[in-house]
Design a protein around this motif. Structure first.
Motif, PDB file in Angstrom:
ATOM      1  N   ASN A   1      95.105  56.694 134.430  1.00  0.00           N
ATOM      2  CA  ASN A   1      95.269  55.320 134.500  1.00  0.00           C
ATOM      3  C   ASN A   1      95.084  54.615 135.762  1.00  0.00           C
ATOM      4  OD1 ASN A   1      96.277  53.003 133.188  1.00  0.00           O
ATOM      5  ND2 ASN A   1      98.172  53.455 133.724  1.00  0.00           N
ATOM      6  N   CYS A   2      95.493  55.196 136.763  1.00  0.00           N
ATOM      7  CA  CYS A   2      95.405  54.429 138.202  1.00  0.00           C
ATOM      8  C   CYS A   2      93.829  54.374 138.479  1.00  0.00           C
ATOM      9  CB  CYS A   2      96.196  55.153 139.235  1.00  0.00           C
ATOM     10  SG  CYS A   2      97.739  54.956 138.884  1.00  0.00           S
ATOM     11  N   LEU A   3      93.220  55.534 138.395  1.00  0.00           N
ATOM     12  CA  LEU A   3      91.821  55.348 138.607  1.00  0.00           C
ATOM     13  C   LEU A   3      90.849  54.541 137.658  1.00  0.00           C
ATOM     14  CD1 LEU A   3      91.168  59.448 139.306  1.00  0.00           C
ATOM     15  CD2 LEU A   3      91.274  57.619 140.866  1.00  0.00           C
ATOM     16  N   VAL A   4      91.029  54.617 136.596  1.00  0.00           N
ATOM     17  CA  VAL A   4      90.514  53.726 135.602  1.00  0.00           C
ATOM     18  C   VAL A   4      90.694  52.233 136.058  1.00  0.00           C
ATOM     19  CG1 VAL A   4      90.024  53.007 133.251  1.00  0.00           C
ATOM     20  CG2 VAL A   4      89.899  55.540 133.936  1.00  0.00           C
ATOM     21  N   SER A   5      92.049  52.064 136.348  1.00  0.00           N
ATOM     22  CA  SER A   5      92.549  50.844 136.513  1.00  0.00           C
ATOM     23  C   SER A   5      91.955  50.272 137.798  1.00  0.00           C
ATOM     24  CB  SER A   5      93.931  50.619 136.703  1.00  0.00           C
ATOM     25  OG  SER A   5      94.435  50.923 135.591  1.00  0.00           O
ATOM     26  N   ARG A   6      91.434  51.153 138.856  1.00  0.00           N
ATOM     27  CA  ARG A   6      91.006  50.789 140.136  1.00  0.00           C
ATOM     28  C   ARG A   6      89.285  50.487 139.993  1.00  0.00           C
ATOM     29  NH1 ARG A   6      87.476  53.454 143.243  1.00  0.00           N
ATOM     30  NH2 ARG A   6      87.383  52.700 145.412  1.00  0.00           N
ATOM     31  N   VAL A   7      89.015  51.410 139.256  1.00  0.00           N
ATOM     32  CA  VAL A   7      87.412  51.133 139.110  1.00  0.00           C
ATOM     33  C   VAL A   7      87.252  49.677 138.032  1.00  0.00           C
ATOM     34  CG1 VAL A   7      85.415  51.825 137.615  1.00  0.00           C
ATOM     35  CG2 VAL A   7      86.944  53.366 139.148  1.00  0.00           C
ATOM     36  N   TYR A   8      88.036  49.274 137.341  1.00  0.00           N
ATOM     37  CA  TYR A   8      87.790  48.077 136.411  1.00  0.00           C
ATOM     38  C   TYR A   8      88.572  47.096 136.783  1.00  0.00           C
ATOM     39  CZ  TYR A   8      84.909  51.190 133.291  1.00  0.00           C
ATOM     40  OH  TYR A   8      84.098  52.097 132.880  1.00  0.00           O
ATOM     41  N   GLU A   9      89.245  47.409 138.077  1.00  0.00           N
ATOM     42  CA  GLU A   9      90.013  46.077 138.406  1.00  0.00           C
ATOM     43  C   GLU A   9      90.783  45.556 137.567  1.00  0.00           C
ATOM     44  OE1 GLU A   9      87.134  43.644 140.814  1.00  0.00           O
ATOM     45  OE2 GLU A   9      86.656  45.046 141.988  1.00  0.00           O
ATOM     46  N   VAL A  10      91.805  46.309 136.896  1.00  0.00           N
ATOM     47  CA  VAL A  10      92.796  45.703 136.134  1.00  0.00           C
ATOM     48  C   VAL A  10      94.241  46.513 136.594  1.00  0.00           C
ATOM     49  CG1 VAL A  10      91.287  45.427 134.273  1.00  0.00           C
ATOM     50  CG2 VAL A  10      92.232  47.614 134.610  1.00  0.00           C
ATOM     51  N   SER A  11      95.197  45.726 136.329  1.00  0.00           N
ATOM     52  CA  SER A  11      96.547  46.092 136.639  1.00  0.00           C
ATOM     53  C   SER A  11      97.117  47.444 135.835  1.00  0.00           C
ATOM     54  CB  SER A  11      97.506  45.003 136.846  1.00  0.00           C
ATOM     55  OG  SER A  11      97.632  44.442 135.277  1.00  0.00           O
ATOM     56  N   GLU A  12      96.641  47.527 134.865  1.00  0.00           N
ATOM     57  CA  GLU A  12      97.132  48.748 133.842  1.00  0.00           C
ATOM     58  C   GLU A  12      96.200  48.897 132.751  1.00  0.00           C
ATOM     59  OE1 GLU A  12     100.989  49.634 131.240  1.00  0.00           O
ATOM     60  OE2 GLU A  12     101.286  48.800 133.173  1.00  0.00           O
ATOM     61  N   VAL A  13      95.966  50.133 132.340  1.00  0.00           N
ATOM     62  CA  VAL A  13      95.161  50.074 131.151  1.00  0.00           C
ATOM     63  C   VAL A  13      96.292  50.587 129.986  1.00  0.00           C
ATOM     64  CG1 VAL A  13      93.544  52.018 130.088  1.00  0.00           C
ATOM     65  CG2 VAL A  13      93.310  51.381 132.477  1.00  0.00           C
ATOM     66  N   ASP A  14      96.137  49.869 128.800  1.00  0.00           N
ATOM     67  CA  ASP A  14      96.962  50.153 127.731  1.00  0.00           C
ATOM     68  C   ASP A  14      96.224  51.040 126.896  1.00  0.00           C
ATOM     69  OD1 ASP A  14      98.407  49.933 125.476  1.00  0.00           O
ATOM     70  OD2 ASP A  14      98.373  47.814 125.458  1.00  0.00           O
ATOM     71  N   ILE A  15      97.086  52.203 126.550  1.00  0.00           N
ATOM     72  CA  ILE A  15      96.642  53.371 125.910  1.00  0.00           C
ATOM     73  C   ILE A  15      96.086  52.978 124.395  1.00  0.00           C
ATOM     74  CG2 ILE A  15      98.819  53.989 124.768  1.00  0.00           C
ATOM     75  CD1 ILE A  15      97.575  56.852 125.611  1.00  0.00           C
ATOM     76  N   ASN A  16      96.674  51.843 123.970  1.00  0.00           N
ATOM     77  CA  ASN A  16      96.196  51.171 122.725  1.00  0.00           C
ATOM     78  C   ASN A  16      94.687  50.785 122.650  1.00  0.00           C
ATOM     79  OD1 ASN A  16      98.666  51.840 121.283  1.00  0.00           O
ATOM     80  ND2 ASN A  16      99.637  50.007 122.369  1.00  0.00           N
ATOM     81  N   ASP A  17      94.453  50.475 123.896  1.00  0.00           N
ATOM     82  CA  ASP A  17      92.948  49.770 124.393  1.00  0.00           C
ATOM     83  C   ASP A  17      91.860  51.024 124.170  1.00  0.00           C
ATOM     84  OD1 ASP A  17      93.957  47.272 123.988  1.00  0.00           O
ATOM     85  OD2 ASP A  17      94.084  46.996 125.894  1.00  0.00           O
ATOM     86  N   LEU A  18      92.457  52.205 124.495  1.00  0.00           N
ATOM     87  CA  LEU A  18      91.319  53.142 124.788  1.00  0.00           C
ATOM     88  C   LEU A  18      90.700  53.531 123.338  1.00  0.00           C
ATOM     89  CD1 LEU A  18      93.583  55.484 126.784  1.00  0.00           C
ATOM     90  CD2 LEU A  18      91.752  54.279 127.627  1.00  0.00           C
ATOM     91  N   SER A  19      89.402  53.747 123.287  1.00  0.00           N
ATOM     92  CA  SER A  19      88.790  54.338 122.336  1.00  0.00           C
ATOM     93  C   SER A  19      89.226  55.458 121.751  1.00  0.00           C
ATOM     94  CB  SER A  19      87.296  54.706 122.594  1.00  0.00           C
ATOM     95  OG  SER A  19      87.237  55.998 123.263  1.00  0.00           O
TER      96      SER A  19
END
Length: 108
Positions: A77-95
């Motif tokens: 979550n931290c790595l993906v958030s860093r790459v996409y410059e978002v504060s948090e990735v919501d698991i409901n938004d994952l494919s």
């Protein structure tokens, strides 16, 4: 994601989805940029600045438990958030493909 999963599996030999916090350095160095530092131009020199690694990991703000362990989902979550410059990735938004894979990995 495949590279992350493979690198994580080498560090998490017991398949607990937790690794010691200090192993994050090895994990980050084994994952290609931009998610990790492998292949990052700042890392080409054998005498690279260790501050690059320390700052990279510090900026991720990965949660650690009382035993200094980090959890798979928190790290990704931290790595993906860093790459996409978002504060948090919501698991409901994952494919669906990603969530199915994550469920499969967690059932091992």
């Amino acid at each position: 994601m495949i590279e992350f999963q493979h690198s994580w599996s080498l560090l998490d030999e017991d398949h607990t989805f937790f690794i010691q916090g200090f192993k994050v350095v090895e994990l980050i160095l084994s994952i290609s940029a931009p998610m990790g530092l492998k292949g990052d131009p700042r890392m080409k020199n054998e005498n690279y600045d260790q501050n690059v690694i320390l700052n990279f990991i510090k900026d991720l703000k990965i949660r650690r438990n009382e035993k200094d362990m980090v959890f798979y989902a928190d790290v990704i979550n931290c790595l993906v958030s860093r790459v996409y410059e978002v504060s948090e990735v919501d698991i409901n938004d994952l494919s669906t493909e990603y969530t199915d894979l994550l469920c499969k990995l967690m059932s091992r």
